[in-house]
Structures are given as C-alpha cells and as structure tokens.
Design a protein around this motif. Structure first.
Motif, PDB file in Angstrom:
ATOM      1  N   TYR A  60       0.833  -1.204   0.000  1.00 24.19           N
ATOM      2  CA  TYR A  60       0.000   0.000   0.000  1.00 24.19           C
ATOM      3  C   TYR A  60       0.866   1.252   0.000  1.00 24.19           C
ATOM      4  CZ  TYR A  60      -3.641  -3.307   1.096  1.00 24.19           C
ATOM      5  OH  TYR A  60      -4.508  -4.368   1.044  1.00 24.19           O
ATOM      6  N   ASP A  65      -5.373   3.906   0.826  1.00 27.10           N
ATOM      7  CA  ASP A  65      -5.360   2.650   0.067  1.00 27.10           C
ATOM      8  C   ASP A  65      -5.713   1.470   0.975  1.00 27.10           C
ATOM      9  OD1 ASP A  65      -4.591   4.055  -2.192  1.00 27.10           O
ATOM     10  OD2 ASP A  65      -2.491   3.401  -2.112  1.00 27.10           O
ATOM     11  N   VAL A  66      -5.198   1.482   2.197  1.00 32.43           N
ATOM     12  CA  VAL A  66      -5.499   0.405   3.147  1.00 32.43           C
ATOM     13  C   VAL A  66      -6.983   0.434   3.499  1.00 32.43           C
ATOM     14  CG1 VAL A  66      -5.006  -0.584   5.419  1.00 32.43           C
ATOM     15  CG2 VAL A  66      -3.160   0.482   4.096  1.00 32.43           C
ATOM     16  N   SER A  69      -9.064  -1.005   0.773  1.00 32.14           N
ATOM     17  CA  SER A  69      -8.928  -2.460   0.759  1.00 32.14           C
ATOM     18  C   SER A  69      -9.775  -3.093   1.861  1.00 32.14           C
ATOM     19  CB  SER A  69      -7.456  -2.833   0.925  1.00 32.14           C
ATOM     20  OG  SER A  69      -7.240  -4.167   0.614  1.00 32.14           O
TER      21      SER A  69
END
Length: 104
Positions: A60, A65-66, A69
């Motif tokens: 990442y 972004d994490v 996800s």
C-alpha cells in the motif's frame, strides 16, 4: 474520506489513526504484524484487521489505500442490508415497483 474512523458502517476506531501515522509504502505483512489484533467493527459484528486484510498480497502507498482495501474485504454483513439506500425512494421488492421492468 470525511470521517476516517467510520465509513459505510465500518468502524476503524484507533486503527484509523495508526494507519495515518504508519510509514508507506507498507506490505500487508508489515501492517498485520503491527496492527493485526485491532478490531474492525460494523453493525452486525466485528473482525480483526488480520482476518480482513491478511489474505491479501498487497503493498500500500497510503492509509487511504489500506482503508479502501478494508472496505472491499470486510464481511458482507458489515454494510448492512444489501441493495439498501437511505437516499430516498424505496427498496425494490417486486417488478411492479420498477417502472423499467417489463412483464412478458
């Protein structure tokens, strides 16, 4: 994300701040080693961070972004009723309720 702690019924709590303060890029293994026991809560239960993101093989570039996800991977119970919107109108329940639905 306006409220980084909660989105779409998913509550990250302290994990959100930890992700913001983490150094990126970061692999799933790094994140799980650091934060694996944090609970991700949602209306019908919770899962540990490791359970949600552990199966992935990703690197990442940012906390956002994490988070994305996580939202993609959480149990389907996390988001509440499927196909429900609180933006007005009603939930589709039969063909008669859908003006675009044709009956043959």
């Amino acid at each position: 994300m306006a409220n980084r702690d909660r989105e779409m019924g998913v509550e990250l709590g302290e994990l959100s701040d930890e992700l913001d303060n983490h150094d990126y890029p970061a692999s799933v293994d790094d994140l799980v080693a650091e934060y694996g026991d944090y609970e991700i809560e949602y209306p019908n239960g919770s899962e540990r961070f490791e359970e949600v993101i552990g199966p992935l093989d990703e690197t990442y570039e940012s906390a956002d972004d994490v988070r994305q996800s996580i939202l993609n991977m959480v149990d389907s119970d996390a988001v509440g009723r499927q196909r429900y919107s609180d933006r007005g109108g009603t939930e589709q329940s039969s063909p008669e309720d859908d003006p675009d639905q044709e009956s043959f």
